[in-house]
Design an enzyme around this catalytic site. Structure first.
Site, PDB file in Angstrom:
ATOM      1  N   CYS A  97      -2.675  -0.600  15.947  1.00  0.00           N
ATOM      2  CA  CYS A  97      -2.309  -0.370  14.179  1.00  0.00           C
ATOM      3  C   CYS A  97      -2.896  -1.714  13.703  1.00  0.00           C
ATOM      4  O   CYS A  97      -2.576  -2.852  13.974  1.00  0.00           O
ATOM      5  CB  CYS A  97      -0.316  -0.814  14.272  1.00  0.00           C
ATOM      6  SG  CYS A  97      -0.228  -0.415  12.435  1.00  0.00           S
ATOM      7  N   SER A 138       9.350   5.984  16.597  1.00  0.00           N
ATOM      8  CA  SER A 138       7.821   6.138  16.965  1.00  0.00           C
ATOM      9  C   SER A 138       7.629   5.650  18.927  1.00  0.00           C
ATOM     10  O   SER A 138       8.215   4.614  19.019  1.00  0.00           O
ATOM     11  CB  SER A 138       6.890   4.731  16.454  1.00  0.00           C
ATOM     12  OG  SER A 138       6.275   5.344  15.050  1.00  0.00           O
ATOM     13  N   LEU A 139       7.417   6.417  19.466  1.00  0.00           N
ATOM     14  CA  LEU A 139       7.527   5.876  20.604  1.00  0.00           C
ATOM     15  C   LEU A 139       6.023   6.207  21.524  1.00  0.00           C
ATOM     16  O   LEU A 139       5.793   4.857  21.857  1.00  0.00           O
ATOM     17  CB  LEU A 139       8.293   7.987  21.458  1.00  0.00           C
ATOM     18  CG  LEU A 139       8.954   8.034  23.313  1.00  0.00           C
ATOM     19  CD1 LEU A 139       9.999   6.437  23.172  1.00  0.00           C
ATOM     20  CD2 LEU A 139       8.732   9.157  23.361  1.00  0.00           C
ATOM     21  N   GLU A 146       0.200  -0.930  -0.306  1.00  0.00           N
ATOM     22  CA  GLU A 146      -0.305  -0.105  -0.034  1.00  0.00           C
ATOM     23  C   GLU A 146       1.070   1.421  -0.284  1.00  0.00           C
ATOM     24  O   GLU A 146       1.446   1.204   0.412  1.00  0.00           O
ATOM     25  CB  GLU A 146      -0.801   0.220   1.108  1.00  0.00           C
ATOM     26  CG  GLU A 146      -2.166  -1.122   0.630  1.00  0.00           C
ATOM     27  CD  GLU A 146      -3.254  -0.974   2.286  1.00  0.00           C
ATOM     28  OE1 GLU A 146      -3.678  -0.095   1.922  1.00  0.00           O
ATOM     29  OE2 GLU A 146      -2.546  -2.239   2.627  1.00  0.00           O
ATOM     30  N   GLY A 204       4.707  -1.479   7.615  1.00  0.00           N
ATOM     31  CA  GLY A 204       6.076  -2.473   7.701  1.00  0.00           C
ATOM     32  C   GLY A 204       6.657  -1.681   8.555  1.00  0.00           C
ATOM     33  O   GLY A 204       6.899  -0.402   8.893  1.00  0.00           O
ATOM     34  N   GLU A 205       7.832  -2.368   9.490  1.00  0.00           N
ATOM     35  CA  GLU A 205       8.733  -1.530   9.716  1.00  0.00           C
ATOM     36  C   GLU A 205      10.563  -1.747   8.976  1.00  0.00           C
ATOM     37  O   GLU A 205      11.219  -2.688   8.935  1.00  0.00           O
ATOM     38  CB  GLU A 205       9.065  -2.292  10.925  1.00  0.00           C
ATOM     39  CG  GLU A 205      10.989  -2.197  11.863  1.00  0.00           C
ATOM     40  CD  GLU A 205      10.854  -0.577  12.379  1.00  0.00           C
ATOM     41  OE1 GLU A 205       9.165   0.604  12.528  1.00  0.00           O
ATOM     42  OE2 GLU A 205      11.822  -0.153  12.017  1.00  0.00           O
ATOM     43  N   CYS A 232       3.572  -6.701   8.212  1.00  0.00           N
ATOM     44  CA  CYS A 232       4.383  -5.732   9.768  1.00  0.00           C
ATOM     45  C   CYS A 232       4.895  -7.018  10.405  1.00  0.00           C
ATOM     46  O   CYS A 232       3.733  -7.724  11.837  1.00  0.00           O
ATOM     47  CB  CYS A 232       3.972  -5.124   9.996  1.00  0.00           C
ATOM     48  SG  CYS A 232       5.246  -3.939  11.254  1.00  0.00           S
ATOM     49  N   ASN A 256      -6.208   7.254  14.877  1.00  0.00           N
ATOM     50  CA  ASN A 256      -7.247   6.722  13.575  1.00  0.00           C
ATOM     51  C   ASN A 256      -7.516   5.058  13.749  1.00  0.00           C
ATOM     52  O   ASN A 256      -7.093   4.394  14.180  1.00  0.00           O
ATOM     53  CB  ASN A 256      -6.600   6.720  12.039  1.00  0.00           C
ATOM     54  CG  ASN A 256      -5.930   8.319  11.856  1.00  0.00           C
ATOM     55  OD1 ASN A 256      -6.603   9.386  11.691  1.00  0.00           O
ATOM     56  ND2 ASN A 256      -4.320   7.767  11.833  1.00  0.00           N
ATOM     57  N   CYS A 311      -2.768   6.815   9.361  1.00  0.00           N
ATOM     58  CA  CYS A 311      -1.555   6.004   9.788  1.00  0.00           C
ATOM     59  C   CYS A 311      -1.912   4.965  10.235  1.00  0.00           C
ATOM     60  O   CYS A 311      -3.009   4.918  11.188  1.00  0.00           O
ATOM     61  CB  CYS A 311      -0.649   7.270  10.993  1.00  0.00           C
ATOM     62  SG  CYS A 311      -0.414   8.830  10.696  1.00  0.00           S
ATOM     63  N   SER A 367      10.411   6.473   9.275  1.00  0.00           N
ATOM     64  CA  SER A 367       9.958   5.976  11.127  1.00  0.00           C
ATOM     65  C   SER A 367      10.578   4.491  11.038  1.00  0.00           C
ATOM     66  O   SER A 367       9.877   3.844  10.716  1.00  0.00           O
ATOM     67  CB  SER A 367       8.787   6.309  10.590  1.00  0.00           C
ATOM     68  OG  SER A 367       7.902   6.179  11.848  1.00  0.00           O
ATOM     69  N   CYS A 395       1.519  -4.016  16.830  1.00  0.00           N
ATOM     70  CA  CYS A 395       1.337  -2.604  17.942  1.00  0.00           C
ATOM     71  C   CYS A 395       0.140  -2.499  18.151  1.00  0.00           C
ATOM     72  O   CYS A 395      -0.255  -2.804  17.147  1.00  0.00           O
ATOM     73  CB  CYS A 395       1.720  -1.061  17.250  1.00  0.00           C
ATOM     74  SG  CYS A 395       4.148  -1.428  17.144  1.00  0.00           S
ATOM     75  N   CYS A 417       4.196   8.338   1.077  1.00  0.00           N
ATOM     76  CA  CYS A 417       3.936   7.556   2.419  1.00  0.00           C
ATOM     77  C   CYS A 417       3.910   6.133   0.972  1.00  0.00           C
ATOM     78  O   CYS A 417       3.145   5.853   1.059  1.00  0.00           O
ATOM     79  CB  CYS A 417       3.148   7.481   3.282  1.00  0.00           C
ATOM     80  SG  CYS A 417       2.794   6.391   4.572  1.00  0.00           S
TER      81      CYS A 417
END
Ligand code: SAH
Length: 352
Positions: free
Chosen positions: A120, A221-222, A93, A166-167, A113, A302, A345, A198, A117, A106
């Protein structure tokens, strides 16, 4: 039959070797590279500056494109989401986000992924596979052609963010190779300074990135101000905790160029990580950095089924931001884009 070579994955040097092995002169490599990346052509047939027999020879062993756009969604705010498929049928995507001054694309670094998280949607897919460098580059080519026309100029310039599915740091080599290919002047010419990547906190790769000569900007990302909460929201925290992560970021800070900053991202989850006390905790964590070197992007959550979180109220988002700013930390609220088409996101989950 073995799979055809995807030439979009090839660096200039690799393409030169490839062309040499075909018994062709070196300048053909430059023509092909231009055809793929500057003219954004998706087949050798369209490269009419190459002799017909060479185009046929290329077609026997190689391909110019592998991704297919399966569906395309346009938001009321102009954001576009592209759902693509790899040649082995995995979802990819990509999101186009127009803004007044500059457009942003993006891109995804993985299909699905592996990180879990909790807030997500992409996490629900699990890892399907890493994307190749060529598949990363192709996403950008497809989007630019869709928005501006094949090979046409991009009037606003393009920023890239590695914030799709993904990471990125779990696909580090392909990511860096893709960025290198995209930065070529005789290609897309999107230089690393226009790119932000990110990470959820793959600590060793932050050190590695800091050492790279040509590198993108960094966002981390914290999303929680203490380990207890971060363990729950972002299980990668059990592998590398907040202290280790902030230490790596400290090292990265030393590598920043003049006027460059790095970013923390913090997804705001109503009633979970958005209290005044948590804002103060967060500010305390960040006071180890130079105030002109760090900023924080607050991302209103979101929501999407089956995620059990909801966004903070706008009032609380403002309070949270004010508390950080009172401590001298630059804080920005990211305006949600493309929520209506599942393009925002954390909403990329191959939804139709
Ligand atoms: N894996 C990388 C790249 C994804 S970037 C990373 O975690 O940084 C996407 C950003 O969106 C991350 O900051 C992530 O925390 C955030 N995000 C994930 N799900 C979200 C959601 N549902 N709402 C808002 N932001 C979300």
């Amino acid at each position: 039959m073995s799979e055809k070579l995807h030439l979009t994955s090839f660096s200039k040097d690799e393409l030169t070797d490839f062309v040499k092995n075909l018994g062709e002169p070196k300048y053909r490599a430059a023509q092909i590279f231009k055809g793929l990346h500057e003219r954004r052509l998706r087949s050798f047939e369209e490269m009419t500056d190459l002799p017909k027999n060479l185009r046929e020879k290329l077609n026997e062993t190689a391909t110019a494109s592998t991704l297919k756009v399966e569906s395309r969604y346009v938001s009321t705010d102009g954001t576009r989401r592209f759902l693509m498929k790899t040649r082995d049928n995995f979802p990819v995507e990509t999101v186009f986000i127009p803004t007044e001054n500059r457009d942003t694309i993006c891109f995804s670094s993985q299909s699905g992924c592996p990180l879990k998280c909790d807030f997500c949607l992409t996490a629900k897919l699990g890892l399907l596979r890493n994307l190749t460098a060529g598949e990363i580059v192709e996403q950008i080519i497809i989007v630019l052609n869709d928005v501006y026309g094949i090979g046409a100029e991009t009037p606003h310039g393009t920023n890239l963010v590695g914030m799709g599915a993904g990471e990125p740091f779990l696909n580090f080599e392909n990511l860096i190779k893709a960025l290198e290919i995209m930065s070529e002047e005789e290609g897309l010419f999107i230089v690393p300074n226009r790119v932000t990547v990110s990470t959820a906190g793959i600590v060793p790769k932050i050190y590695e990135l800091a050492k790279l000569e040509k590198r993108p900007h960094l966002a981390i990302s914290l999303s929680a101000p203490n380990n207890q909460l971060r363990d729950k929201l972002m299980p990668i925290n059990k592998r590398w905790n907040i202290e280790e992560l902030l230490e790596a970021a400290k090292e990265f800070e030393k590598s920043l160029r003049k006027n460059e900053r790095f970013t923390f991202e913090y997804v705001l989850l109503g009633g979970v990580n958005d209290t005044d006390e948590q804002a103060r905790q967060l500010a305390n964590l960040l006071n180890r950095y130079e105030l002109n070197r760090v900023k924080i992007n607050l991302i209103p959550h979101n929501s999407a089924e089956p995620l059990e979180y909801h966004p903070s109220s706008w009032e609380q988002i403002e309070r949270f931001k004010d508390i950080l700013e009172t401590k001298g930390i630059s804080a920005f609220v990211r305006r949600p884009r493309g929520r209506d088409i599942y393009a925002a996101c954390g909403q990329l989950a191959a939804k139709k």
